[in-house]
Design a protein around this motif. Structure first.
Motif, PDB file in Angstrom:
ATOM      1  N   GLU A 128       0.812  -1.212   0.000  1.00 58.80           N
ATOM      2  CA  GLU A 128       0.000   0.000   0.000  1.00 58.80           C
ATOM      3  C   GLU A 128       0.853   1.273   0.000  1.00 58.80           C
ATOM      4  O   GLU A 128       0.381   2.337  -0.406  1.00 58.80           O
ATOM      5  CB  GLU A 128      -0.931   0.008   1.216  1.00 58.80           C
ATOM      6  CG  GLU A 128      -2.016  -1.053   1.169  1.00 58.80           C
ATOM      7  CD  GLU A 128      -2.938  -0.873  -0.014  1.00 58.80           C
ATOM      8  OE1 GLU A 128      -3.548   0.208  -0.134  1.00 58.80           O
ATOM      9  OE2 GLU A 128      -3.047  -1.812  -0.839  1.00 58.80           O
ATOM     10  N   SER A 129       2.082   1.170   0.486  1.00 57.15           N
ATOM     11  CA  SER A 129       2.953   2.355   0.549  1.00 57.15           C
ATOM     12  C   SER A 129       3.981   2.365  -0.578  1.00 57.15           C
ATOM     13  O   SER A 129       4.911   3.177  -0.563  1.00 57.15           O
ATOM     14  CB  SER A 129       3.674   2.408   1.900  1.00 57.15           C
ATOM     15  OG  SER A 129       4.516   1.280   2.068  1.00 57.15           O
ATOM     16  N   LYS A 130       3.814   1.483  -1.545  1.00 57.04           N
ATOM     17  CA  LYS A 130       4.795   1.350  -2.619  1.00 57.04           C
ATOM     18  C   LYS A 130       4.916   2.621  -3.448  1.00 57.04           C
ATOM     19  O   LYS A 130       6.010   3.006  -3.869  1.00 57.04           O
ATOM     20  CB  LYS A 130       4.427   0.154  -3.504  1.00 57.04           C
ATOM     21  CG  LYS A 130       5.494  -0.211  -4.514  1.00 57.04           C
ATOM     22  CD  LYS A 130       5.128  -1.503  -5.250  1.00 57.04           C
ATOM     23  CE  LYS A 130       6.212  -1.898  -6.229  1.00 57.04           C
ATOM     24  NZ  LYS A 130       5.861  -3.161  -6.950  1.00 57.04           N
ATOM     25  N   GLN A 131       3.789   3.269  -3.695  1.00 55.24           N
ATOM     26  CA  GLN A 131       3.821   4.513  -4.477  1.00 55.24           C
ATOM     27  C   GLN A 131       4.498   5.620  -3.675  1.00 55.24           C
ATOM     28  O   GLN A 131       4.125   5.896  -2.542  1.00 55.24           O
ATOM     29  CB  GLN A 131       2.408   4.949  -4.847  1.00 55.24           C
ATOM     30  CG  GLN A 131       2.371   6.199  -5.723  1.00 55.24           C
ATOM     31  CD  GLN A 131       0.944   6.576  -6.091  1.00 55.24           C
ATOM     32  OE1 GLN A 131       0.006   5.850  -5.795  1.00 55.24           O
ATOM     33  NE2 GLN A 131       0.788   7.724  -6.731  1.00 55.24           N
ATOM     34  N   LYS A 132       5.491   6.239  -4.261  1.00 51.27           N
ATOM     35  CA  LYS A 132       6.264   7.276  -3.554  1.00 51.27           C
ATOM     36  C   LYS A 132       5.388   8.471  -3.240  1.00 51.27           C
ATOM     37  O   LYS A 132       4.674   8.989  -4.092  1.00 51.27           O
ATOM     38  CB  LYS A 132       7.435   7.731  -4.449  1.00 51.27           C
ATOM     39  CG  LYS A 132       8.401   8.670  -3.764  1.00 51.27           C
ATOM     40  CD  LYS A 132       9.218   7.973  -2.689  1.00 51.27           C
ATOM     41  CE  LYS A 132      10.287   8.899  -2.126  1.00 51.27           C
ATOM     42  NZ  LYS A 132      11.014   8.261  -1.012  1.00 51.27           N
ATOM     43  N   LYS A 133       5.437   8.892  -1.987  1.00 48.03           N
ATOM     44  CA  LYS A 133       4.625  10.031  -1.556  1.00 48.03           C
ATOM     45  C   LYS A 133       5.520  11.099  -0.946  1.00 48.03           C
ATOM     46  O   LYS A 133       6.537  10.797  -0.324  1.00 48.03           O
ATOM     47  CB  LYS A 133       3.580   9.605  -0.529  1.00 48.03           C
ATOM     48  CG  LYS A 133       2.532   8.618  -1.076  1.00 48.03           C
ATOM     49  CD  LYS A 133       1.517   8.270  -0.033  1.00 48.03           C
ATOM     50  CE  LYS A 133       0.437   7.345  -0.577  1.00 48.03           C
ATOM     51  NZ  LYS A 133       0.964   5.989  -0.810  1.00 48.03           N
TER      52      LYS A 133
END
Length: 281
Positions: free
Chosen positions: A270-275
């Motif tokens: 779920e946190s794979k996309q860089k934010k």
């Protein structure tokens, strides 16, 4: 945001800020202090709600600006802070809201902070969502490990500078009006609104053979869930912030998932996309 509020002079000076935050593992504290540093104002008062004894009706706001920060729990403001925050008295002063989340979603946290503060007489002026290491992050399943990093703190300072620019340019309260997009609570928080963390993790594992008996874990626990004599954890009181895991100098405590490694893998996915930081002014 914001309807009728006390007027703010067009030559307003921002000399002092007040910080109120809850930060078991220190990520929110670092972020809020970086925002304050960016404003260029001095800190007049700092209230750390991590300490259980500080969660009482708060004194009336006394600084030119309030910066209110919390970590995101299941997409929301931690529920046990609500009674304390609902006792604030803004007196028409501007307020800034900071949500620190572990890479999944900050949900409706900023919306809730703004609603609480506005109801208590503050004028919402800005809001920001920043990254911090997830409480469930482990060496095997790192989730935003090491954050806030230097880049994150630099973004928080830049946010503080923009806040100062906005306040100094404001002719009245209407000039502070801004929009916080309506957030969405992540799936675990929707399914288990009151116990998402406890559903996915057990209380920290305690390895007695490594314990130095220093009591650091009991002192840092924000809920007083660790007996200072036996060092046993009250499972019902434990909120799974894992501050005790980070505080132990010998690694005697560890994050303990339910369902094997499934929660860790889920959080990584779920946190794979860089934010990066987002802020609203």
């Amino acid at each position: 945001m914001g309807s009728q509020h006390n007027e703010i002079g067009c030559n307003m000076e921002l000399k002092t800020v007040e910080l109120i935050y809850f930060s078991p593992t220190g990520t929110t504290r670092k972020t809020v202090r970086a925002v304050a540093e960016g404003t260029g104002a001095s800190i007049l008062r700092e209230t750390d709600l991590t300490r259980k004894e500080n969660r009482v009706p708060l004194p009336a706001a006394c600084a030119d600006l309030l910066i209110l920060g919390v970590p995101v729990y299941a997409g929301r403001v931690p529920a046990f802070l609500l009674s304390c925050l609902n006792g604030m008295d803004g007196g028409g002063r501007p307020a800034v809201f900071v949500a620190v989340y572990g890479g999944i979603d900050y949900g409706v946290t900023l919306n809730e902070l703004a609603e609480i503060a506005e109801a208590r007489g503050f004028v919402p002026a800005a809001a920001g969502a920043f990254l911090g290491q997830h409480s469930f992050s482990t060496p095997d399943f790192p989730v935003e490990a090491g954050r806030p990093n230097e880049k994150d703190l630099a973004a928080a300072q830049e946010f503080g500078r923009k806040i100062t620019q906005k306040l100094l340019a404001a002719k009245d309260a209407s000039a502070l009006s801004f929009l916080i997009p309506k957030g969405k609570i992540p799936l675990p928080g929707r399914i288990l609104p009151k116990s998402a963390a406890k559903a996915f993790a057990r209380p920290p594992r305690f390895q007695l053979e490594f314990c130095p008996r220093c009591g650091a874990c009991a002192r840092i626990c924000p809920m007083g869930a660790i007996d200072p004599n036996t060092l046993r954890i009250d499972e019902k009181a434990c909120i799974r912030c894992f501050a005790c895991v980070r505080a132990c100098p010998k690694g005697a405590r560890a994050v303990q998932f339910r369902f094997g490694s499934l929660p860790g893998r889920f959080l990584q996915r779920e946190s794979k996309q860089k934010k990066e930081a987002r802020y609203f002014l």
